[in-house]
Design an enzyme around this catalytic site. Structure first.
Site, PDB file in Angstrom:
ATOM      1  N   ASP A  66      -5.944   4.105  -2.621  1.00  0.00           N
ATOM      2  CA  ASP A  66      -5.068   2.940  -2.594  1.00  0.00           C
ATOM      3  C   ASP A  66      -5.706   1.950  -1.617  1.00  0.00           C
ATOM      4  O   ASP A  66      -6.567   2.331  -0.812  1.00  0.00           O
ATOM      5  CB  ASP A  66      -3.676   3.358  -2.122  1.00  0.00           C
ATOM      6  CG  ASP A  66      -2.762   2.184  -1.877  1.00  0.00           C
ATOM      7  OD1 ASP A  66      -2.608   1.344  -2.790  1.00  0.00           O
ATOM      8  OD2 ASP A  66      -2.224   2.080  -0.763  1.00  0.00           O
ATOM      9  N   ASP A  94      -3.866  -1.349   0.045  1.00  0.00           N
ATOM     10  CA  ASP A  94      -2.981  -1.904   1.068  1.00  0.00           C
ATOM     11  C   ASP A  94      -2.234  -0.812   1.815  1.00  0.00           C
ATOM     12  O   ASP A  94      -1.491  -0.029   1.220  1.00  0.00           O
ATOM     13  CB  ASP A  94      -1.989  -2.875   0.421  1.00  0.00           C
ATOM     14  CG  ASP A  94      -2.703  -4.036  -0.255  1.00  0.00           C
ATOM     15  OD1 ASP A  94      -3.375  -4.791   0.455  1.00  0.00           O
ATOM     16  OD2 ASP A  94      -2.597  -4.172  -1.490  1.00  0.00           O
ATOM     17  N   ASP A 151      -0.594   5.654   0.892  1.00  0.00           N
ATOM     18  CA  ASP A 151       0.375   5.518   1.987  1.00  0.00           C
ATOM     19  C   ASP A 151       1.808   5.439   1.480  1.00  0.00           C
ATOM     20  O   ASP A 151       2.748   5.596   2.260  1.00  0.00           O
ATOM     21  CB  ASP A 151       0.067   4.268   2.828  1.00  0.00           C
ATOM     22  CG  ASP A 151       0.387   2.978   2.088  1.00  0.00           C
ATOM     23  OD1 ASP A 151       1.070   2.109   2.666  1.00  0.00           O
ATOM     24  OD2 ASP A 151      -0.057   2.821   0.935  1.00  0.00           O
TER      25      ASP A 151
END
Length: 248
Positions: free
Chosen positions: A19, A21, A189
């Site tokens: 991922d 961001d 996240d």
């Protein structure tokens, strides 16, 4: 006889899917600023930050998915009136975030992890809900890290019909990387991203936001294969990767 209690076989990881961001780039605080800026004149002057109860609903989603959530929250909790449409909120947010991109820093341990994996010739891809144009701006100060990552699949890729937590983006990233998703390791996240990775058949390392409560982090521990405070804590032995950043 059964295998109950026997250790799980060590995976054979042949590709890494990141991922972006909140995982490789610390864009989340800037993203929060951009969400507020996206409301424009409709935002009451006393609203200066995104509360965590809203933020955790937005993590990992594409603009088309989080914009209605933010607008509903704004109307109910902030008394926002005459707000922009969901499509306009998304565009305003992207424009605002792009203007802040020169401030983006790497997440802790991201550079070290990517470089260490590159030294082992491990194929790497990014699978992000952001659109390609946004990724282009975010990466400008971080080519020292991005140069090691072979490809990027963004949220506006035509092959990505459904956003996270659907598995589309991780399936497509693995396809382009020419690796079976079952032999990929995902770093995420957001819980929506963790679920997307698992639904694609990948192994998943979660790095949840530090603002999650211990009870909320327990959900990550239940659904991901490994949960870390940050990327500098990664030890790949569980996944058959001879790499331990904790020894650095």
């Amino acid at each position: 006889m059964t295998n109950e209690g026997a250790p799980s076989p060590i995976p054979s990881i042949k590709g890494i899917l990141f991922d972006l961001d909140g995982t490789l780039l610390d864009t989340e605080s800037l993203s929060d600023q951009a969400v507020l800026m996206a409301f424009g004149e409709s935002l009451p002057k006393n609203i200066s930050k995104i509360p965590w109860e809203l933020k955790q609903q937005l993590l990992g989603l594409r603009g088309a998915e989080w914009a209605p959530i933010a607008l509903k929250y704004g109307a109910e909790k902030w008394g926002v009136e005459n707000a922009p449409s969901p499509a306009q909120i998304w565009k305003n947010w992207e424009d605002s975030l792009n203007s802040l991109c020169h401030q983006v820093e790497k997440c802790k341990g991201a550079q070290a992890l990517v470089c260490a994996l590159a030294e082992k010739n491990m194929p790497m891809a990014i699978a992000t809900s952001s659109r390609y144009e946004g990724v282009k701006k975010k990466r400008t100060r971080h080519e020292d890290m991005f140069q090691h990552i072979q490809l990027i699949v963004a949220g506006d890729d035509p092959a990505v019909k459904n956003g996270k937590p659907a598995p589309d983006i991780y399936i497509e990233a693995a396809r382009q990387l020419e690796v079976d998703p079952r032999e990929c390791l995902v770093f995420e996240d957001a819980l929506s991203g963790v679920r997307a990775g698992k639904a694609a058949g990948c192994f998943v390392v979660a790095i949840p936001d530090s603002r999650f409560t211990e009870e909320e982090k327990a959900v990550f521990r239940h659904e991901a294969d490994l949960v870390l405070d940050d990327l500098s804590k990664f030890d790949g032995s569980k996944f058959g990767i001879s790499l331990d950043l904790t020894e650095a």
